[in-house]
Design a protein around this motif. Structure first.
Motif, short mmCIF file in Angstrom:
data_model
loop_
_atom_site.label_atom_id
_atom_site.label_comp_id
_atom_site.label_asym_id
_atom_site.label_seq_id
_atom_site.Cartn_x
_atom_site.Cartn_y
_atom_site.Cartn_z
N LEU A 231 6.86 8.76 7.76
CA LEU A 231 7.46 9.58 6.99
C LEU A 231 6.76 10.16 5.79
CD1 LEU A 231 11.08 8.16 7.26
CD2 LEU A 231 10.16 9.79 8.77
N ALA A 232 6.24 9.13 5.22
CA ALA A 232 5.44 9.78 3.97
C ALA A 232 4.35 10.59 4.24
CB ALA A 232 5.04 8.50 3.18
N LEU A 233 3.56 10.36 5.19
CA LEU A 233 2.46 11.31 5.68
C LEU A 233 3.16 12.48 6.05
CD1 LEU A 233 0.08 9.00 7.48
CD2 LEU A 233 -0.25 10.19 5.44
N VAL A 234 4.30 12.70 6.85
CA VAL A 234 4.93 13.96 7.12
C VAL A 234 5.14 14.58 5.92
CG1 VAL A 234 6.77 15.14 8.29
CG2 VAL A 234 5.46 13.15 9.49
N HIS A 235 5.84 14.10 4.83
CA HIS A 235 6.30 14.68 3.65
C HIS A 235 5.02 15.20 2.89
CE1 HIS A 235 10.06 12.07 3.64
NE2 HIS A 235 10.20 13.00 4.74
N LEU B 174 0.76 -1.19 0.06
CA LEU B 174 0.02 -0.04 -0.01
C LEU B 174 0.98 1.33 -0.12
CD1 LEU B 174 -2.95 -1.02 2.64
CD2 LEU B 174 -3.30 -0.37 0.15
N TYR B 175 2.03 1.25 0.69
CA TYR B 175 2.95 2.23 0.96
C TYR B 175 3.50 2.63 -0.62
CZ TYR B 175 7.44 4.53 1.65
OH TYR B 175 8.56 5.21 1.82
N GLU B 176 3.92 1.74 -1.28
CA GLU B 176 4.67 1.72 -2.49
C GLU B 176 3.45 2.31 -3.61
OE1 GLU B 176 7.71 1.86 -3.12
OE2 GLU B 176 8.36 0.80 -1.15
N VAL B 177 2.43 1.70 -3.22
CA VAL B 177 1.42 2.34 -4.28
C VAL B 177 0.87 3.68 -4.25
CG1 VAL B 177 -0.85 2.01 -5.18
CG2 VAL B 177 0.41 -0.06 -5.05
N ALA B 178 1.05 4.17 -2.86
CA ALA B 178 0.79 5.54 -2.29
C ALA B 178 1.97 6.35 -2.98
CB ALA B 178 0.75 5.77 -1.00
N LEU B 179 3.11 6.07 -3.05
CA LEU B 179 4.05 6.90 -3.60
C LEU B 179 3.72 7.25 -5.20
CD1 LEU B 179 7.23 5.81 -1.74
CD2 LEU B 179 5.71 7.43 -0.96
N ILE B 180 3.45 6.12 -5.81
CA ILE B 180 3.07 6.05 -7.22
C ILE B 180 2.02 7.01 -7.41
CG2 ILE B 180 2.43 4.68 -9.13
CD1 ILE B 180 3.98 2.26 -8.04
N MET B 181 0.94 6.83 -6.63
CA MET B 181 -0.08 7.70 -6.76
C MET B 181 0.16 9.20 -6.69
SD MET B 181 -2.51 5.70 -7.77
CE MET B 181 -4.29 6.33 -7.08
N PHE B 182 0.86 9.47 -5.66
CA PHE B 182 1.54 10.75 -5.29
C PHE B 182 2.10 11.41 -6.58
CE2 PHE B 182 3.48 14.54 -3.67
CZ PHE B 182 2.95 14.85 -2.41
N ARG B 183 3.29 10.68 -7.10
CA ARG B 183 3.89 11.33 -8.20
C ARG B 183 3.22 11.32 -9.31
NH1 ARG B 183 7.65 7.51 -5.64
NH2 ARG B 183 7.02 5.91 -7.31
N SER C 159 -4.97 8.38 1.38
CA SER C 159 -5.92 7.38 1.66
C SER C 159 -5.13 5.93 1.79
CB SER C 159 -6.95 7.53 0.72
OG SER C 159 -8.01 6.14 1.04
N LEU C 160 -4.58 5.64 0.79
CA LEU C 160 -3.62 4.51 0.78
C LEU C 160 -2.72 4.43 2.05
CD1 LEU C 160 -2.77 4.26 -3.05
CD2 LEU C 160 -4.10 2.40 -1.71
N LEU C 161 -2.11 5.40 2.30
CA LEU C 161 -1.17 5.50 3.49
C LEU C 161 -1.82 5.25 4.67
CD1 LEU C 161 1.07 8.56 2.26
CD2 LEU C 161 1.75 6.37 2.61
N ASN C 162 -3.21 6.08 4.72
CA ASN C 162 -3.95 5.66 6.06
C ASN C 162 -4.21 4.14 6.33
OD1 ASN C 162 -3.76 8.25 7.26
ND2 ASN C 162 -5.39 9.10 5.88
N ARG C 163 -4.64 3.64 5.17
CA ARG C 163 -4.86 2.19 4.98
C ARG C 163 -3.73 1.37 5.38
NH1 ARG C 163 -7.33 0.98 -0.77
NH2 ARG C 163 -6.81 -1.00 -0.19
#
Length: 351
Positions: free
Chosen positions: A256-260, A221-230, A239-243
């Motif tokens: 860390l990703a949420l802080v960023h 989920l974290y890796e997909v969240a970064l892709i979605m952000f980019r 939403s993915l990071l919270n999941r």
């Protein structure tokens, strides 16, 4: 330091990251960042390129030494194949000719039993080597054997890291138990992870989505969240990071990703609350304290930022970075004695 995870970065960003990782003895992480810095470094900046290469050599030499040590440990434990892989990695990663020569010599010792057998002259295997034969599918298949073409001085070995070894090196700097958890996700995930770091988000996304269909996992989920952000899909990423955090409230990378994400969107109260949660849960407390200082400086609370960074000086992993942030402020305040002290204690001799 931490706010640029998702944004566009130039070579200096990666060069500075690499220098910080070197200071923190995170050599694999430093190597990845410095390679990116060298790739982005413009042709009209030869001095910067030379400094980056120097950092790469330093990281490579440390990794070479570490792999030599691991190889020797594996050999004592009777794991000849693992030892051979580490010796080949040491020769591949190190820039120092002495380390390369030593690593190649150790690898050659493990190849000699095969060479002797081919010549029909039985020879005793090195301690712990057993009936070792270099395997055809592992990370060191490009190591040049010394068997029938052995010379007094080993010929240079043209080696390249296998995907398995690339993945191994890239996940080692991850915090806590994440290196092992990343590795446990298997070859399909490793393939997607390497695609991401090659800039191929599209194909990696397909693989990761397939993995999520069978079972939700906080790392995926974290890796997909970064892709979605980019891709500019900020709300979907959040939403993915919270999941991911709901599945594993201890995943440091997700915090860390949420802080960023929050800081990048100028949502500073939410970023501060997230870092505060990290501190309460004792998740990367050294980094969290430093980040809290960055956030307070960003919102204009310089006094609180200085207080936090002063505390960060007590932590070896963050002391240099904290000194670098304190010195410009102290200079502006005319506190030259404090500047001299911090420079001498924390920055002297650092690349």
């Amino acid at each position: 330091m931490f706010f640029g995870l998702f944004g566009k970065k130039d070579f200096r960003h990666y060069q500075n990251l690499g220098a910080k990782h070197l200071a923190a003895e995170r050599y694999a992480d430093a190597r990845v960042d410095l390679q990116e810095a060298l790739k982005l470094c413009p042709a009209d900046a030869p001095q910067d390129a030379a400094a980056i290469r120097q950092g790469l050599d330093q990281a490579g030499n440390h990794l070479g030494e570490l792999n030599l040590q691991e190889g020797e440990h594996a050999l004592r434990a009777g794991e000849a194949q693992k030892a051979y892989d580490h010796f080949c990695l040491a020769a591949e990663l190190a820039a120092d000719p002495a380390i390369k020569t030593r690593a190649r010599a150790e690898a050659a010792k493990l190849e000699q039993p095969e060479a002797a057998a081919a010549a029909a002259k039985p020879a005793a295997a090195p301690a712990g080597a057993g009936n070792y034969k270099p395997h055809s599918g592992g990370s060191c298949t490009t190591c040049k054997g010394h068997g029938d073409h052995h010379h007094e001085e080993p010929a240079p070995m043209e080696m390249s890291l296998s995907e398995e070894d690339q993945f191994f090196l890239m996940v080692q700097p991850l915090p806590g138990d994440l290196p092992g958890r990343y590795a446990a996700l298997g070859p399909k995930f490793a393939k997607a992870y390497l695609m991401i770091h090659e800039g191929n988000d599209r194909d990696a996304f397909t693989i990761l989505q397939e993995m999520l269909l069978s079972c939700e996992n906080d790392i995926v989920l974290y890796e997909v969240a970064l892709i979605m952000f980019r891709a500019g899909q900020i709300h979907e990423s959040e939403s993915l990071l919270n999941r991911a955090l709901a599945l594993n409230p201890q995943n440091a990378a997700v915090y860390l990703a949420l802080v960023h994400l929050f800081a990048g969107g100028r949502r500073y109260p939410e970023a501060i609350a997230t870092v505060q949660k990290m501190l309460e849960l004792n998740i990367l407390p050294d980094q969290a304290q430093f980040m809290m200082g960055e956030l307070h400086e960003t919102i204009g609370d310089t006094e609180r930022a200085m207080e936090l960074w002063t505390k960060s000086l007590e932590h070896p992993s963050m002391a240099k970075a904290a000194a670098e942030r304190l010195i410009p402020i102290l200079n502006r305040q005319g506190r030259s004695d404090d500047v001299k002290y911090l420079t001498k204690k924390y920055l002297k001799g650092c690349c």
